[in-house]
Design a protein around this motif. Structure first.
Motif, PDB file in Angstrom:
ATOM      1  N   MET A   1       0.841  -1.209   0.000  1.00 14.31           N
ATOM      2  CA  MET A   1       0.000   0.000   0.000  1.00 14.31           C
ATOM      3  C   MET A   1       0.869   1.249   0.000  1.00 14.31           C
ATOM      4  SD  MET A   1      -2.943  -0.525   2.866  1.00 14.31           S
ATOM      5  CE  MET A   1      -4.227   0.630   2.436  1.00 14.31           C
ATOM      6  N   LYS A   2       0.461   2.244  -0.780  1.00 14.62           N
ATOM      7  CA  LYS A   2       1.208   3.498  -0.809  1.00 14.62           C
ATOM      8  C   LYS A   2       1.254   4.149   0.577  1.00 14.62           C
ATOM      9  CE  LYS A   2       0.323   4.868  -5.579  1.00 14.62           C
ATOM     10  NZ  LYS A   2       1.647   4.494  -6.048  1.00 14.62           N
ATOM     11  N   LEU A   3       0.121   4.050   1.299  1.00 16.69           N
ATOM     12  CA  LEU A   3       0.048   4.687   2.622  1.00 16.69           C
ATOM     13  C   LEU A   3       1.158   4.209   3.551  1.00 16.69           C
ATOM     14  CD1 LEU A   3      -3.701   4.556   3.762  1.00 16.69           C
ATOM     15  CD2 LEU A   3      -2.273   6.605   3.657  1.00 16.69           C
ATOM     16  N   LEU A   4       1.593   2.979   3.361  1.00 13.24           N
ATOM     17  CA  LEU A   4       2.564   2.379   4.287  1.00 13.24           C
ATOM     18  C   LEU A   4       4.003   2.538   3.809  1.00 13.24           C
ATOM     19  CD1 LEU A   4       0.475  -0.812   5.056  1.00 13.24           C
ATOM     20  CD2 LEU A   4       0.746   1.203   6.502  1.00 13.24           C
ATOM     21  N   GLU A   5       4.162   3.175   2.646  1.00  9.74           N
ATOM     22  CA  GLU A   5       5.532   3.369   2.140  1.00  9.74           C
ATOM     23  C   GLU A   5       6.209   4.525   2.868  1.00  9.74           C
ATOM     24  OE1 GLU A   5       5.015   4.182  -2.010  1.00  9.74           O
ATOM     25  OE2 GLU A   5       4.260   2.155  -2.425  1.00  9.74           O
TER      26      GLU A   5
ATOM     27  N   LYS B   1       3.214   7.249   4.931  1.00  5.31           N
ATOM     28  CA  LYS B   1       2.600   8.465   4.377  1.00  5.31           C
ATOM     29  C   LYS B   1       1.328   8.842   5.132  1.00  5.31           C
ATOM     30  CE  LYS B   1       4.710   7.734  -0.073  1.00  5.31           C
ATOM     31  NZ  LYS B   1       4.579   7.264  -1.439  1.00  5.31           N
ATOM     32  N   ILE B   2       1.290   8.402   6.374  1.00  9.33           N
ATOM     33  CA  ILE B   2       0.135   8.694   7.227  1.00  9.33           C
ATOM     34  C   ILE B   2       0.528   9.811   8.181  1.00  9.33           C
ATOM     35  CG2 ILE B   2      -1.420   7.737   8.972  1.00  9.33           C
ATOM     36  CD1 ILE B   2      -0.772   4.947   7.744  1.00  9.33           C
ATOM     37  N   ALA B   3      -0.307  10.830   8.257  1.00  5.96           N
ATOM     38  CA  ALA B   3      -0.081  11.900   9.230  1.00  5.96           C
ATOM     39  C   ALA B   3      -1.249  11.924  10.208  1.00  5.96           C
ATOM     40  CB  ALA B   3       0.047  13.250   8.526  1.00  5.96           C
TER      41      ALA B   3
ATOM     42  N   TYR C   1     -11.138  11.220   5.205  1.00  6.59           N
ATOM     43  CA  TYR C   1     -10.556  10.015   4.597  1.00  6.59           C
ATOM     44  C   TYR C   1     -10.702   8.799   5.500  1.00  6.59           C
ATOM     45  CZ  TYR C   1      -8.402  13.071   1.177  1.00  6.59           C
ATOM     46  OH  TYR C   1      -8.204  13.988   0.174  1.00  6.59           O
ATOM     47  N   ASN C   2     -10.898   7.646   4.854  1.00  2.00           N
ATOM     48  CA  ASN C   2     -10.701   6.361   5.524  1.00  2.00           C
ATOM     49  C   ASN C   2      -9.501   5.725   4.809  1.00  2.00           C
ATOM     50  OD1 ASN C   2     -11.581   5.077   3.140  1.00  2.00           O
ATOM     51  ND2 ASN C   2     -13.709   5.204   3.803  1.00  2.00           N
ATOM     52  N   PRO C   3      -9.014   4.585   5.296  1.00  2.00           N
ATOM     53  CA  PRO C   3      -7.811   4.028   4.657  1.00  2.00           C
ATOM     54  C   PRO C   3      -7.977   3.807   3.152  1.00  2.00           C
ATOM     55  CG  PRO C   3      -8.163   2.984   6.777  1.00  2.00           C
ATOM     56  CD  PRO C   3      -9.353   3.869   6.542  1.00  2.00           C
TER      57      PRO C   3
ATOM     58  N   ILE D   1      -4.254  -0.500   9.644  1.00  2.00           N
ATOM     59  CA  ILE D   1      -4.292  -0.351   8.182  1.00  2.00           C
ATOM     60  C   ILE D   1      -3.494  -1.481   7.541  1.00  2.00           C
ATOM     61  CG2 ILE D   1      -3.524   1.114   6.255  1.00  2.00           C
ATOM     62  CD1 ILE D   1      -4.271   3.568   7.967  1.00  2.00           C
ATOM     63  N   GLU D   2      -2.340  -1.767   8.128  1.00  2.00           N
ATOM     64  CA  GLU D   2      -1.459  -2.811   7.603  1.00  2.00           C
ATOM     65  C   GLU D   2      -2.153  -4.176   7.607  1.00  2.00           C
ATOM     66  OE1 GLU D   2       2.137  -2.549   9.834  1.00  2.00           O
ATOM     67  OE2 GLU D   2       3.359  -3.180   8.133  1.00  2.00           O
ATOM     68  N   THR D   3      -2.887  -4.456   8.670  1.00  2.00           N
ATOM     69  CA  THR D   3      -3.511  -5.770   8.824  1.00  2.00           C
ATOM     70  C   THR D   3      -4.974  -5.769   8.370  1.00  2.00           C
ATOM     71  OG1 THR D   3      -4.038  -5.198  11.122  1.00  2.00           O
ATOM     72  CG2 THR D   3      -2.001  -6.426  10.750  1.00  2.00           C
ATOM     73  N   LYS D   4      -5.394  -4.640   7.761  1.00  2.00           N
ATOM     74  CA  LYS D   4      -6.778  -4.493   7.283  1.00  2.00           C
ATOM     75  C   LYS D   4      -7.792  -4.851   8.381  1.00  2.00           C
ATOM     76  CE  LYS D   4      -6.028  -4.854   2.331  1.00  2.00           C
ATOM     77  NZ  LYS D   4      -4.613  -4.481   2.385  1.00  2.00           N
ATOM     78  N   SER D   5      -7.512  -4.384   9.574  1.00  2.00           N
ATOM     79  CA  SER D   5      -8.383  -4.674  10.731  1.00  2.00           C
ATOM     80  C   SER D   5      -9.419  -3.567  10.890  1.00  2.00           C
ATOM     81  CB  SER D   5      -7.540  -4.755  12.004  1.00  2.00           C
ATOM     82  OG  SER D   5      -6.525  -5.699  11.836  1.00  2.00           O
ATOM     83  N   PRO D   6     -10.531  -3.895  11.556  1.00  2.79           N
ATOM     84  CA  PRO D   6     -11.548  -2.858  11.791  1.00  2.79           C
ATOM     85  C   PRO D   6     -11.001  -1.730  12.676  1.00  2.79           C
ATOM     86  CG  PRO D   6     -12.254  -5.015  12.642  1.00  2.79           C
ATOM     87  CD  PRO D   6     -10.884  -5.202  12.097  1.00  2.79           C
ATOM     88  N   LEU D   7     -11.575  -0.557  12.500  1.00  2.00           N
ATOM     89  CA  LEU D   7     -11.109   0.609  13.272  1.00  2.00           C
ATOM     90  C   LEU D   7     -12.070   0.903  14.422  1.00  2.00           C
ATOM     91  CD1 LEU D   7     -10.159   2.981  10.286  1.00  2.00           C
ATOM     92  CD2 LEU D   7      -8.673   1.417  11.555  1.00  2.00           C
TER      93      LEU D   7
END
Ligand SMILES: Cc1cc2nc3c(=O)[nH]c(=O)nc-3n(C[C@H](O)[C@H](O)[C@H](O)COP(=O)(O)O)c2cc1C
Length: 358
Positions: A1-5, A17-19, A296-298, A329-335
């Motif tokens: 995922m781009k978010l995790l780069e 890339k998460i703030a 935004y959501n993931p 986000i990494e583990t696609k778990s519920p928030l």
């Protein structure tokens, strides 16, 4: 995922890339010092690539909400050192958001002193929550030209203090109707000196503050948050597109770290000439990284990064309610859902007790 780069802004490397968007939580001491709970709150979120702190008052008169922290006394600076050390020990990075609330404050929060603003124009149509209940907004006192220049210097001092406290950079809160935003829009600024009138003059305050911050911090360490299409707090402008286009083009001349842009989160039916697509309208005007914010959501964050308009995405409410947002986000778990009743009060409840997966 781009978010995790990983990503780099200037010399600073961010883990992803998460703030974390700046969020006022009203948990500081009565003297505006950061507490042990605040240290824990930020430390819990250190896996986020870039933490931007809650709005931090640059002076006594900047305060507009009870128990918000400051960065203008030695004790406040010392208290923030514990936050920066804790986050750095976990490999996180954090910018301090510089805040002056201007006319959105109230004399009951300022020891009887009338709030200051570019012009003596009060916010109509909303009430102000204070420690003594709901009040009408007051007519603020217009700053003299000399006082405007003093406030700009207060930002510089606060920025130096933030450096001493160990932050990685600073962000000017230029959004959501607070003092810099009040200078920008012609609905709140009717000054006749060099800080009012034309778009150039109304932008001058923000640009002079930003120049001071860059003078203190150097290149790639100063960001700014703007909300060009949010009319909240009476931020009405006759031509926001021309205003923010000019402002962003001038900001381009400075060696900034990023522009943090808030999407249009409020209804704009009454303002048909206001751009609804904030990123589409303004992002390409800026020649440095954009942090996109708002709603935004993931999944939608990932799509926004893929669109190429933004380099980072900031999460507000979801970062507040998920200390392990990155892992989820990494583990696609519920928030976890944010509990609005504890946003601005509640002590440690709804602050440092949101559950993590492990
Ligand atoms: C409890 C709370 C406090 C906030 N305080 C601030 C603040 O101090 N400074 C700021 O720029 N924005 C503040 N915001 C706005 C957030 O930074 C962000 O722009 C907004 O929540 C939209 O992002 P989201 O949809 O991901 O929550 C606050 C938002 C929340 C929920």
């Amino acid at each position: 995922m781009k978010l995790l780069e990983k990503t780099t802004i200037g010399g600073i490397e961010f883990k992803n890339k998460i703030a974390m968007a700046p969020m006022t939580r009203n948990r500081a001491t009565d003297n505006g010092e950061a507490t042990a709970s605040m240290v824990k709150y930020y430390e819990q979120r250190a896996s986020i690539g870039l933490i931007i702190t809650e709005g931090v008052n640059i002076s006594k008169l900047a305060l507009g909400s009870p128990n918000t922290p400051g960065i203008y006394t030695p004790e406040q600076v010392e208290s923030w050192k514990k936050v920066t050390q804790a986050v750095h020990a976990k490999g996180g990075k954090l910018f301090l958001q510089l805040w002056h609330t201007g006319r959105t404050s109230h004399s009951s929060l300022l020891n009887g002193v009338t709030p200051v603003a570019p012009s003596a124009i009060r916010i109509e149509g909303h009430k102000k929550a204070t420690s003594t209940g709901m009040h009408e907004y007051e007519i603020p006192r217009a700053l003299t030209t000399a006082e405007v220049k003093d406030v700009i210097k207060e930002y510089a001092t606060a920025a130096k203090n933030a450096m001493e406290a160990g932050f990685d950079g600073v962000e000017l809160h230029g959004a959501f109707g607070y003092l810099p935003n009040q200078f920008l829009v012609d609905g709140a600024n009717t000054r006749t000196d060099e800080y009012g009138g034309s778009i150039e003059n109304r932008s001058r305050f923000v640009l002079e503050v930003m120049q001071e911050l860059v003078n203190v911090w150097g290149a790639d360490k100063v960001g700014i948050k703007l909300s060009p299409s949010i009319p909240f707090n009476g931020m009405i402008d006759s031509d926001p597109q021309a205003l923010f286009t000019y402002l962003i083009q001038e900001l381009n001349k400075m060696p900034l770290a990023y522009l943090h842009l808030m999407n249009a989160l409020f209804p704009l039916e009454q303002l048909p000439h206001w751009p609804k697509d904030v990123l589409g309208t303004y992002a390409s005007l800026f020649n440095k990284p954009i942090i996109a914010n708002g709603g935004y959501n993931p999944e939608s964050a990932e799509l926004e990064l893929a669109s190429g308009k933004a380099q980072l995405i900031s999460f507000g409410a979801l970062a507040l309610s998920n200390p392990d947002l990155v892992n989820r986000i990494e583990t696609k778990s519920p928030l976890n859902n944010p509990d609005r009743t504890t946003f601005y009060s509640g002590g440690d409840k709804g602050y440092i007790d949101y559950p993590t997966l492990n």
